[in-house]
Design a protein around this motif. Sequence first.
Motif, PDB file in Angstrom:
ATOM      1  N   MET A   1       0.851  -1.182   0.000  1.00 32.94           N
ATOM      2  CA  MET A   1       0.000   0.000   0.000  1.00 32.94           C
ATOM      3  C   MET A   1       0.895   1.244   0.000  1.00 32.94           C
ATOM      4  N   ILE A   2       0.457   2.244  -0.706  1.00 35.27           N
ATOM      5  CA  ILE A   2       1.207   3.501  -0.807  1.00 35.27           C
ATOM      6  C   ILE A   2       0.861   4.374   0.404  1.00 35.27           C
ATOM      7  N   SER A   3       1.879   4.890   1.056  1.00 36.64           N
ATOM      8  CA  SER A   3       1.628   5.730   2.230  1.00 36.64           C
ATOM      9  C   SER A   3       1.223   7.137   1.781  1.00 36.64           C
ATOM     10  N   ASN A   4       0.581   7.825   2.695  1.00 33.32           N
ATOM     11  CA  ASN A   4       0.179   9.208   2.412  1.00 33.32           C
ATOM     12  C   ASN A   4       1.389  10.108   2.217  1.00 33.32           C
ATOM     13  N   ASP A   5       2.478   9.807   2.898  1.00 33.38           N
ATOM     14  CA  ASP A   5       3.701  10.602   2.729  1.00 33.38           C
ATOM     15  C   ASP A   5       4.233  10.487   1.296  1.00 33.38           C
ATOM     16  N   GLN A   6       4.185   9.289   0.746  1.00 33.52           N
ATOM     17  CA  GLN A   6       4.632   9.102  -0.638  1.00 33.52           C
ATOM     18  C   GLN A   6       3.707   9.843  -1.605  1.00 33.52           C
ATOM     19  N   LEU A   7       2.402   9.786  -1.330  1.00 35.91           N
ATOM     20  CA  LEU A   7       1.457  10.513  -2.181  1.00 35.91           C
ATOM     21  C   LEU A   7       1.702  12.013  -2.117  1.00 35.91           C
ATOM     22  N   LEU A   8       1.942  12.520  -0.921  1.00 37.34           N
ATOM     23  CA  LEU A   8       2.193  13.955  -0.765  1.00 37.34           C
ATOM     24  C   LEU A   8       3.481  14.381  -1.454  1.00 37.34           C
ATOM     25  N   MET A   9       4.480  13.524  -1.435  1.00 35.46           N
ATOM     26  CA  MET A   9       5.729  13.840  -2.139  1.00 35.46           C
ATOM     27  C   MET A   9       5.489  13.903  -3.649  1.00 35.46           C
ATOM     28  N   GLN A  10       4.689  12.986  -4.174  1.00 34.20           N
ATOM     29  CA  GLN A  10       4.386  13.001  -5.601  1.00 34.20           C
ATOM     30  C   GLN A  10       3.525  14.214  -5.965  1.00 34.20           C
ATOM     31  N   ILE A  11       2.602  14.574  -5.090  1.00 33.40           N
ATOM     32  CA  ILE A  11       1.780  15.769  -5.331  1.00 33.40           C
ATOM     33  C   ILE A  11       2.674  17.002  -5.370  1.00 33.40           C
ATOM     34  N   ASP A  12       3.616  17.098  -4.441  1.00 34.78           N
ATOM     35  CA  ASP A  12       4.547  18.229  -4.412  1.00 34.78           C
ATOM     36  C   ASP A  12       5.398  18.270  -5.683  1.00 34.78           C
ATOM     37  N   LYS A  13       5.849  17.111  -6.120  1.00 36.35           N
ATOM     38  CA  LYS A  13       6.654  17.029  -7.342  1.00 36.35           C
ATOM     39  C   LYS A  13       5.852  17.513  -8.553  1.00 36.35           C
ATOM     40  N   GLN A  14       4.606  17.080  -8.666  1.00 36.00           N
ATOM     41  CA  GLN A  14       3.751  17.499  -9.778  1.00 36.00           C
ATOM     42  C   GLN A  14       3.424  18.994  -9.688  1.00 36.00           C
ATOM     43  N   LEU A  15       3.261  19.489  -8.463  1.00 34.50           N
ATOM     44  CA  LEU A  15       2.981  20.911  -8.266  1.00 34.50           C
ATOM     45  C   LEU A  15       4.158  21.767  -8.718  1.00 34.50           C
ATOM     46  N   GLN A  16       5.366  21.353  -8.365  1.00 33.10           N
ATOM     47  CA  GLN A  16       6.553  22.090  -8.788  1.00 33.10           C
ATOM     48  C   GLN A  16       6.677  22.093 -10.308  1.00 33.10           C
ATOM     49  N   GLN A  17       6.346  20.949 -10.922  1.00 34.43           N
ATOM     50  CA  GLN A  17       6.409  20.867 -12.379  1.00 34.43           C
ATOM     51  C   GLN A  17       5.365  21.797 -13.012  1.00 34.43           C
ATOM     52  N   ALA A  18       4.173  21.851 -12.425  1.00 37.45           N
ATOM     53  CA  ALA A  18       3.133  22.729 -12.953  1.00 37.45           C
ATOM     54  C   ALA A  18       3.513  24.198 -12.802  1.00 37.45           C
ATOM     55  N   LYS A  19       4.223  24.533 -11.744  1.00 36.56           N
ATOM     56  CA  LYS A  19       4.625  25.920 -11.514  1.00 36.56           C
ATOM     57  C   LYS A  19       5.690  26.388 -12.497  1.00 36.56           C
ATOM     58  N   VAL A  20       6.639  25.529 -12.853  1.00 36.87           N
ATOM     59  CA  VAL A  20       7.772  25.970 -13.662  1.00 36.87           C
ATOM     60  C   VAL A  20       7.545  25.840 -15.171  1.00 36.87           C
ATOM     61  N   THR A  21       6.611  25.031 -15.589  1.00 42.12           N
ATOM     62  CA  THR A  21       6.432  24.825 -17.027  1.00 42.12           C
ATOM     63  C   THR A  21       5.691  25.995 -17.662  1.00 42.12           C
ATOM     64  N   ARG A  22       6.008  26.243 -18.903  1.00 39.51           N
ATOM     65  CA  ARG A  22       5.314  27.281 -19.658  1.00 39.51           C
ATOM     66  C   ARG A  22       4.344  26.657 -20.666  1.00 39.51           C
ATOM     67  N   ASN A  23       4.444  25.369 -20.845  1.00 41.26           N
ATOM     68  CA  ASN A  23       3.593  24.653 -21.780  1.00 41.26           C
ATOM     69  C   ASN A  23       2.240  24.365 -21.115  1.00 41.26           C
ATOM     70  N   ALA A  24       1.166  24.805 -21.744  1.00 41.74           N
ATOM     71  CA  ALA A  24      -0.170  24.643 -21.166  1.00 41.74           C
ATOM     72  C   ALA A  24      -0.549  23.170 -21.046  1.00 41.74           C
ATOM     73  N   GLN A  25      -0.181  22.369 -22.030  1.00 40.82           N
ATOM     74  CA  GLN A  25      -0.517  20.950 -22.000  1.00 40.82           C
ATOM     75  C   GLN A  25       0.205  20.242 -20.849  1.00 40.82           C
TER      76      GLN A  25
END
Length: 82
Positions: A1-25
């Motif tokens: 089972m995936i822990s909530n800490d691992q999920l939160l780390m992945q959410i943070d990683k995706q959030l950082q990617q969404a913040k820095v990208t200029r590509n809308a897609q």
Amino acid sequence: MISNDQLLMQIDKQLQQAKVTRNAQTKREALAAIRALCDLALESVPSPFPQDTSVAIPVAPTIQQTVALKEEDANGESLFDF
């Protein structure tokens, strides 16, 4: 089972990617991944509230107009008028 800490780390990683990208897609894909990860985290945590998503819509009572009966030997409109 995936822990909530691992999920939160992945959410943070995706959030950082969404913040820095200029590509809308790419931004939309990162946000969709965040949504999926949040849904996964919420499903793994038991909720103290029932998950019933149905909504009860109150129905307004209908108003009926009554027509008073007219009888020759009645004294009035009340039931107690004799």
